[in-house]
Design a protein around this motif. Structure first.
Motif, PDB file in Angstrom:
ATOM      1  N   GLU A  70      33.574  28.374 -17.850  1.00 42.07           N
ATOM      2  CA  GLU A  70      33.491  27.707 -19.148  1.00 42.07           C
ATOM      3  C   GLU A  70      34.829  27.076 -19.524  1.00 42.07           C
ATOM      4  OE1 GLU A  70      30.733  27.084 -20.809  1.00 42.07           O
ATOM      5  OE2 GLU A  70      29.762  28.029 -19.094  1.00 42.07           O
ATOM      6  N   THR A  71      35.934  27.745 -19.181  1.00 44.36           N
ATOM      7  CA  THR A  71      37.252  27.188 -19.465  1.00 44.36           C
ATOM      8  C   THR A  71      37.471  25.906 -18.664  1.00 44.36           C
ATOM      9  OG1 THR A  71      38.150  29.395 -19.873  1.00 44.36           O
ATOM     10  CG2 THR A  71      39.736  27.651 -19.419  1.00 44.36           C
ATOM     11  N   ILE A  72      37.090  25.923 -17.392  1.00 46.09           N
ATOM     12  CA  ILE A  72      37.244  24.740 -16.546  1.00 46.09           C
ATOM     13  C   ILE A  72      36.400  23.594 -17.086  1.00 46.09           C
ATOM     14  CG2 ILE A  72      36.846  23.799 -14.235  1.00 46.09           C
ATOM     15  CD1 ILE A  72      37.396  26.612 -13.144  1.00 46.09           C
ATOM     16  N   VAL A  73      35.165  23.905 -17.476  1.00 50.26           N
ATOM     17  CA  VAL A  73      34.272  22.886 -18.025  1.00 50.26           C
ATOM     18  C   VAL A  73      34.876  22.283 -19.287  1.00 50.26           C
ATOM     19  CG1 VAL A  73      32.052  22.521 -19.170  1.00 50.26           C
ATOM     20  CG2 VAL A  73      32.151  23.803 -17.031  1.00 50.26           C
ATOM     21  N   SER A  74      35.427  23.139 -20.152  1.00 45.55           N
ATOM     22  CA  SER A  74      36.020  22.668 -21.399  1.00 45.55           C
ATOM     23  C   SER A  74      37.203  21.744 -21.127  1.00 45.55           C
ATOM     24  CB  SER A  74      36.467  23.864 -22.247  1.00 45.55           C
ATOM     25  OG  SER A  74      37.081  23.435 -23.441  1.00 45.55           O
ATOM     26  N   VAL A  75      38.081  22.146 -20.214  1.00 44.12           N
ATOM     27  CA  VAL A  75      39.259  21.339 -19.886  1.00 44.12           C
ATOM     28  C   VAL A  75      38.852  19.994 -19.299  1.00 44.12           C
ATOM     29  CG1 VAL A  75      41.271  21.168 -18.366  1.00 44.12           C
ATOM     30  CG2 VAL A  75      40.814  23.300 -19.598  1.00 44.12           C
ATOM     31  N   MET A  76      37.885  20.012 -18.389  1.00 40.94           N
ATOM     32  CA  MET A  76      37.437  18.767 -17.771  1.00 40.94           C
ATOM     33  C   MET A  76      36.771  17.844 -18.792  1.00 40.94           C
ATOM     34  SD  MET A  76      36.002  20.054 -14.073  1.00 40.94           S
ATOM     35  CE  MET A  76      35.662  18.394 -13.500  1.00 40.94           C
ATOM     36  N   SER A  77      36.041  18.433 -19.739  1.00 36.02           N
ATOM     37  CA  SER A  77      35.396  17.630 -20.773  1.00 36.02           C
ATOM     38  C   SER A  77      36.444  16.909 -21.618  1.00 36.02           C
ATOM     39  CB  SER A  77      34.516  18.516 -21.659  1.00 36.02           C
ATOM     40  OG  SER A  77      33.464  19.088 -20.915  1.00 36.02           O
ATOM     41  N   TYR A  78      37.526  17.632 -21.972  1.00 38.10           N
ATOM     42  CA  TYR A  78      38.619  16.996 -22.704  1.00 38.10           C
ATOM     43  C   TYR A  78      39.212  15.855 -21.887  1.00 38.10           C
ATOM     44  CZ  TYR A  78      39.068  20.256 -26.629  1.00 38.10           C
ATOM     45  OH  TYR A  78      38.860  20.958 -27.776  1.00 38.10           O
ATOM     46  N   MET A  79      39.362  16.084 -20.589  1.00 39.85           N
ATOM     47  CA  MET A  79      39.951  15.060 -19.725  1.00 39.85           C
ATOM     48  C   MET A  79      39.130  13.783 -19.758  1.00 39.85           C
ATOM     49  SD  MET A  79      40.449  15.094 -15.580  1.00 39.85           S
ATOM     50  CE  MET A  79      38.703  14.790 -15.310  1.00 39.85           C
ATOM     51  N   TYR A  80      37.808  13.906 -19.661  1.00 36.77           N
ATOM     52  CA  TYR A  80      36.946  12.729 -19.674  1.00 36.77           C
ATOM     53  C   TYR A  80      37.122  11.935 -20.967  1.00 36.77           C
ATOM     54  CZ  TYR A  80      34.501  14.780 -15.679  1.00 36.77           C
ATOM     55  OH  TYR A  80      34.197  15.308 -14.453  1.00 36.77           O
ATOM     56  N   VAL A  81      37.227  12.681 -22.103  1.00 37.29           N
ATOM     57  CA  VAL A  81      37.348  12.016 -23.398  1.00 37.29           C
ATOM     58  C   VAL A  81      38.724  11.391 -23.570  1.00 37.29           C
ATOM     59  CG1 VAL A  81      37.342  12.345 -25.894  1.00 37.29           C
ATOM     60  CG2 VAL A  81      35.616  13.484 -24.494  1.00 37.29           C
ATOM     61  N   LEU A  82      39.783  12.173 -23.307  1.00 36.33           N
ATOM     62  CA  LEU A  82      41.146  11.705 -23.559  1.00 36.33           C
ATOM     63  C   LEU A  82      41.557  10.567 -22.632  1.00 36.33           C
ATOM     64  CD1 LEU A  82      42.894  15.139 -24.226  1.00 36.33           C
ATOM     65  CD2 LEU A  82      42.234  13.406 -25.900  1.00 36.33           C
ATOM     66  N   LYS A  83      40.997  10.536 -21.437  1.00 37.85           N
ATOM     67  CA  LYS A  83      41.278   9.422 -20.530  1.00 37.85           C
ATOM     68  C   LYS A  83      40.388   8.209 -20.821  1.00 37.85           C
ATOM     69  CE  LYS A  83      43.302  11.679 -16.490  1.00 37.85           C
ATOM     70  NZ  LYS A  83      44.471  10.793 -16.407  1.00 37.85           N
ATOM     71  N   GLU A  84      39.547   8.373 -21.851  1.00 38.41           N
ATOM     72  CA  GLU A  84      38.673   7.293 -22.303  1.00 38.41           C
ATOM     73  C   GLU A  84      37.801   6.747 -21.177  1.00 38.41           C
ATOM     74  OE1 GLU A  84      41.206   4.428 -24.196  1.00 38.41           O
ATOM     75  OE2 GLU A  84      41.503   5.689 -25.956  1.00 38.41           O
ATOM     76  N   MET A  85      37.270   7.682 -20.372  1.00 37.13           N
ATOM     77  CA  MET A  85      36.344   7.275 -19.321  1.00 37.13           C
ATOM     78  C   MET A  85      35.031   6.851 -19.975  1.00 37.13           C
ATOM     79  SD  MET A  85      36.992  10.294 -16.527  1.00 37.13           S
ATOM     80  CE  MET A  85      38.637  10.628 -15.892  1.00 37.13           C
ATOM     81  N   ASP A  86      34.573   5.659 -19.653  1.00 41.14           N
ATOM     82  CA  ASP A  86      33.338   5.193 -20.285  1.00 41.14           C
ATOM     83  C   ASP A  86      32.127   5.746 -19.540  1.00 41.14           C
ATOM     84  OD1 ASP A  86      32.796   3.543 -18.047  1.00 41.14           O
ATOM     85  OD2 ASP A  86      33.883   1.871 -18.948  1.00 41.14           O
ATOM     86  N   MET A  87      30.954   5.564 -20.139  1.00 35.76           N
ATOM     87  CA  MET A  87      29.752   6.152 -19.590  1.00 35.76           C
ATOM     88  C   MET A  87      29.340   5.530 -18.252  1.00 35.76           C
ATOM     89  SD  MET A  87      28.906   8.743 -21.114  1.00 35.76           S
ATOM     90  CE  MET A  87      29.663   9.524 -22.542  1.00 35.76           C
ATOM     91  N   ASP A  88      29.760   4.287 -18.018  1.00 28.58           N
ATOM     92  CA  ASP A  88      29.476   3.682 -16.714  1.00 28.58           C
ATOM     93  C   ASP A  88      30.171   4.471 -15.610  1.00 28.58           C
ATOM     94  OD1 ASP A  88      27.861   1.685 -17.689  1.00 28.58           O
ATOM     95  OD2 ASP A  88      29.469   0.217 -17.861  1.00 28.58           O
ATOM     96  N   GLN A  89      31.452   4.808 -15.832  1.00 25.98           N
ATOM     97  CA  GLN A  89      32.211   5.555 -14.830  1.00 25.98           C
ATOM     98  C   GLN A  89      31.640   6.959 -14.633  1.00 25.98           C
ATOM     99  OE1 GLN A  89      36.514   5.493 -15.416  1.00 25.98           O
ATOM    100  NE2 GLN A  89      36.350   3.569 -16.530  1.00 25.98           N
ATOM    101  N   ILE A  90      31.301   7.618 -15.740  1.00 26.19           N
ATOM    102  CA  ILE A  90      30.774   8.974 -15.652  1.00 26.19           C
ATOM    103  C   ILE A  90      29.411   8.984 -14.975  1.00 26.19           C
ATOM    104  CG2 ILE A  90      29.989  10.951 -17.008  1.00 26.19           C
ATOM    105  CD1 ILE A  90      32.219  10.298 -19.005  1.00 26.19           C
ATOM    106  N   THR A  91      28.571   7.992 -15.293  1.00 23.50           N
ATOM    107  CA  THR A  91      27.253   7.900 -14.658  1.00 23.50           C
ATOM    108  C   THR A  91      27.397   7.659 -13.156  1.00 23.50           C
ATOM    109  OG1 THR A  91      26.275   7.020 -16.694  1.00 23.50           O
ATOM    110  CG2 THR A  91      25.046   6.680 -14.656  1.00 23.50           C
ATOM    111  N   GLU A  92      28.329   6.785 -12.774  1.00 23.05           N
ATOM    112  CA  GLU A  92      28.573   6.515 -11.348  1.00 23.05           C
ATOM    113  C   GLU A  92      28.999   7.787 -10.617  1.00 23.05           C
ATOM    114  OE1 GLU A  92      30.034   1.868 -12.024  1.00 23.05           O
ATOM    115  OE2 GLU A  92      31.481   3.452 -11.556  1.00 23.05           O
ATOM    116  N   PHE A  93      29.882   8.551 -11.267  1.00 23.91           N
ATOM    117  CA  PHE A  93      30.371   9.781 -10.645  1.00 23.91           C
ATOM    118  C   PHE A  93      29.254  10.810 -10.526  1.00 23.91           C
ATOM    119  CE2 PHE A  93      33.164  13.750 -11.130  1.00 23.91           C
ATOM    120  CZ  PHE A  93      33.335  13.856  -9.763  1.00 23.91           C
ATOM    121  N   ARG A  94      28.436  10.921 -11.579  1.00 26.55           N
ATOM    122  CA  ARG A  94      27.326  11.876 -11.531  1.00 26.55           C
ATOM    123  C   ARG A  94      26.330  11.481 -10.441  1.00 26.55           C
ATOM    124  NH1 ARG A  94      23.337  14.201 -16.318  1.00 26.55           N
ATOM    125  NH2 ARG A  94      21.629  14.657 -14.906  1.00 26.55           N
TER     126      ARG A  94
END
Length: 224
Positions: free
Chosen positions: A73-97
């Protein structure tokens, strides 16, 4: 010069990496760590507090400090912050998923257990009978989690959890658009049925085709 509390972090990290400490193992008492590392007990406490906040160790009142056996859960929380703070858009996140699920499909075709396959078939049937979008969405998510878990790679599972956390609201908002944009309400269910049947049958091409179709729907309707 290395800060005293960092000596604690580096020592614990070294002990974990060389196999001297494993999940569930108890750490030395604060006094012994202070003597071993030649630092003050305050520095030891500070170092341990940082490690606890990171989820690496857990503190049990009256018992001591232990290497954590569950800090996903800690890792998930940290990674979630990273996605937001680096301003990764949904196109990039969808591509990665998509890339993550593509590889998971390659592994799951070989590794999925009979129980996992059975459960996925049950979920697809429940999805076809679901009366609400909330229920259909919950079943959708569980199917995708099972695909990832069937791959048998813990790093992939943890990463997928972080991706899902950041996408959850986005996916919920999109789901109605996806279904309305398809010819009938069974469309999304049929895509998931195709993916699950591929895993059950061991048909990699069918599974990859199903994932491709799934993400085509997402890409087609997410910006409408």
């Amino acid at each position: 010069m290395e800060k005293s509390y960092l000596k604690v972090d580096n020592y614990i990290k070294e002990q974990v990496l060389n196999g001297c400490l494993k999940a569930g193992d108890r750490l030395l008492p604060e006094r012994e760590l202070a003597l071993l590392l030649d630092v003050s007990r305050n520095s030891v406490r500070e170092g341990l507090r940082i490690l606890e906040n990171m989820g690496v160790i857990s503190s049990q009142q009256g018992s001591g400090n232990y290497i954590s056996s569950d800090f996903d859960e800690t890792i998930v929380s940290v990674m979630s912050y990273m996605y937001v703070l680096k301003e990764m858009d949904m196109d990039q996140i969808t591509e990665f998923r998509y890339a993550l699920e593509w590889q998971a499909m390659n592994l799951a075709i070989k590794k999925a257990t009979e129980n996992q396959k059975k459960r996925m078939l049950e979920l697809v049937e429940q999805m076809s009978e679901a009366k609400t979008e909330d229920l259909r969405g919950a079943l959708d998510k569980e199917i995708h989690y099972l695909i990832i878990e069937s791959a048998g790679n813990e790093y992939m599972t943890t990463t997928f959890k972080a991706l899902t956390c950041i996408m959850e609201r986005y996916i919920h908002q999109m789901r109605d658009k996806i279904i309305l944009g398809m010819s009938n309400d069974e469309g999304l269910t049929q895509v998931h049925r195709m993916i699950v049947e591929a895993l059950v049958e061991g048909d990699l091409k069918k599974g990859i085709d199903g994932l491709k179709l799934h993400y085509q729907y997402i890409n087609e309707y997410k910006n409408t």
